[in-house]
Design an enzyme around this catalytic site. Structure first.
Site, PDB file in Angstrom:
ATOM      1  CG  HIS A  10      -5.210  -7.418   2.217  1.00 31.17           C
ATOM      2  ND1 HIS A  10      -4.181  -7.039   1.388  1.00 31.17           N
ATOM      3  CD2 HIS A  10      -4.842  -7.026   3.469  1.00 31.17           C
ATOM      4  CE1 HIS A  10      -3.222  -6.468   2.085  1.00 31.17           C
ATOM      5  NE2 HIS A  10      -3.613  -6.436   3.349  1.00 31.17           N
ATOM      6  CG  HIS A  52      -1.534  -0.105   4.185  1.00 27.18           C
ATOM      7  ND1 HIS A  52      -0.194   0.141   3.924  1.00 27.18           N
ATOM      8  CD2 HIS A  52      -1.568  -1.253   4.908  1.00 27.18           C
ATOM      9  CE1 HIS A  52       0.539  -0.814   4.470  1.00 27.18           C
ATOM     10  NE2 HIS A  52      -0.273  -1.674   5.070  1.00 27.18           N
TER      11      HIS A  52
END
Length: 282
Positions: A10, A52
């Site tokens: 991730h 992100h």
């Protein structure tokens, strides 16, 4: 026992290096993961930055929205010091930068999330970058936004597509069919709350890669759902722990990374609503 699910790092190996940086990408590759998940945000000049959040505030030494900054401004920011002084000087990378690292690690593929709504011109730039690097069979492009997934389908029909969801909405299978995706990737809590979701997605011919699972309780849920068939991939911040846990569960020692592993080819993609199917963050 079901086949071992793919181990997906991730935002790179974000437990040991600053998320979405080249250090995290390299760490994940050396940990022997099958795939790496990263996020791409469009910059003011349409280049795109691997980050992100909608703003640069939380993970860099800068401030402001990514969409209001040029690529040159975003890429000049320090993206490592917030994690540890040891990573001072790590920059926000471009997709080109990430693909250049993965080119040296042929056994590791890319799960690329496009954050938010992307128009055709922005997606075309991403598709050209992937094609120029020769990664069309090593990248799966996903998003919470059906409109963005539809644009990827239309602009890059040769690429694999995926839909991210954080709940099980009515008509999900019909939506996936219209988008022609090859994967539908729900959160761990979504799978736990809808125990038949994985079997429904599998029956429709879709792969399932769940996010973000970091402990044995979540991993067990993902492997024992669907009558023990379980998910096809697990997205985690702790890929080495997951690899060891999976090996222990199977009664085996962890295997060394094998060049070329993880190169499964999938196919996919048509028009849908522009709203994101998310309440959280992948």
């Amino acid at each position: 026992m079901a086949a071992r699910p793919a181990v997906i790092a991730h935002r790179g190996y974000s437990a040991v290096a600053p998320q979405n940086t080249l250090a995290a990408i390299e760490a994940a590759c050396h940990a022997g993961v099958d795939q790496i998940e990263i996020d791409l945000q469009p910059t003011a000049d349409g280049v795109g930055a691997v980050i992100h959040d909608e703003t640069v505030d939380a993970t860099t030494d800068g401030t402001g929205k990514v969409s209001a900054l040029t690529a040159q401004e975003v890429l000049a920011l320090d993206a490592g010091s917030h994690f540890s002084p040891a990573f001072s000087g790590q920059r926000v990378p471009t997709l080109d930068d990430v693909l250049a690292v993965l080119a040296r690690h042929p056994g590791t593929n890319l799960l690329l999330e496009l954050k938010g709504a992307w128009d055709a011109e922005q997606v075309e730039r991403v598709v050209k970058t992937i094609d120029a690097a020769g990664f069309d069979d090593r990248v799966l492009v996903q998003s919470f936004w059906p409109g963005t997934v539809a644009t990827v389908r239309d602009v890059g029909p040769h690429l694999q597509g995926g839909l991210l969801v954080s709940f099980d909405p009515p008509g999900l299978l019909r939506l996936c069919e219209r988008l022609r995706v090859v994967a539908c990737n729900p959160s761990v809590t979504t799978i736990a709350g809808s125990p038949r979701l994985v079997s429904r997605l599998h029956a429709a011919g879709l792969r399932v890669m769940s996010w973000t699972a970091n402990d044995p309780g979540a991993w067990t849920t993902l492997l024992t759902t669907d009558g023990g068939i379980g998910v096809d991939g697990i997205i985690t911040d702790r890929p080495e722990r997951l690899t060891g846990w999976l090996a222990g569960r199977a009664g085996q020692l962890p295997a060394l990374p094998v060049p070329g592993r993880g190169g499964i080819r999938l196919r996919g993609r048509r028009h849908a609503p522009a709203q994101p199917l998310a309440l959280g963050h992948a």
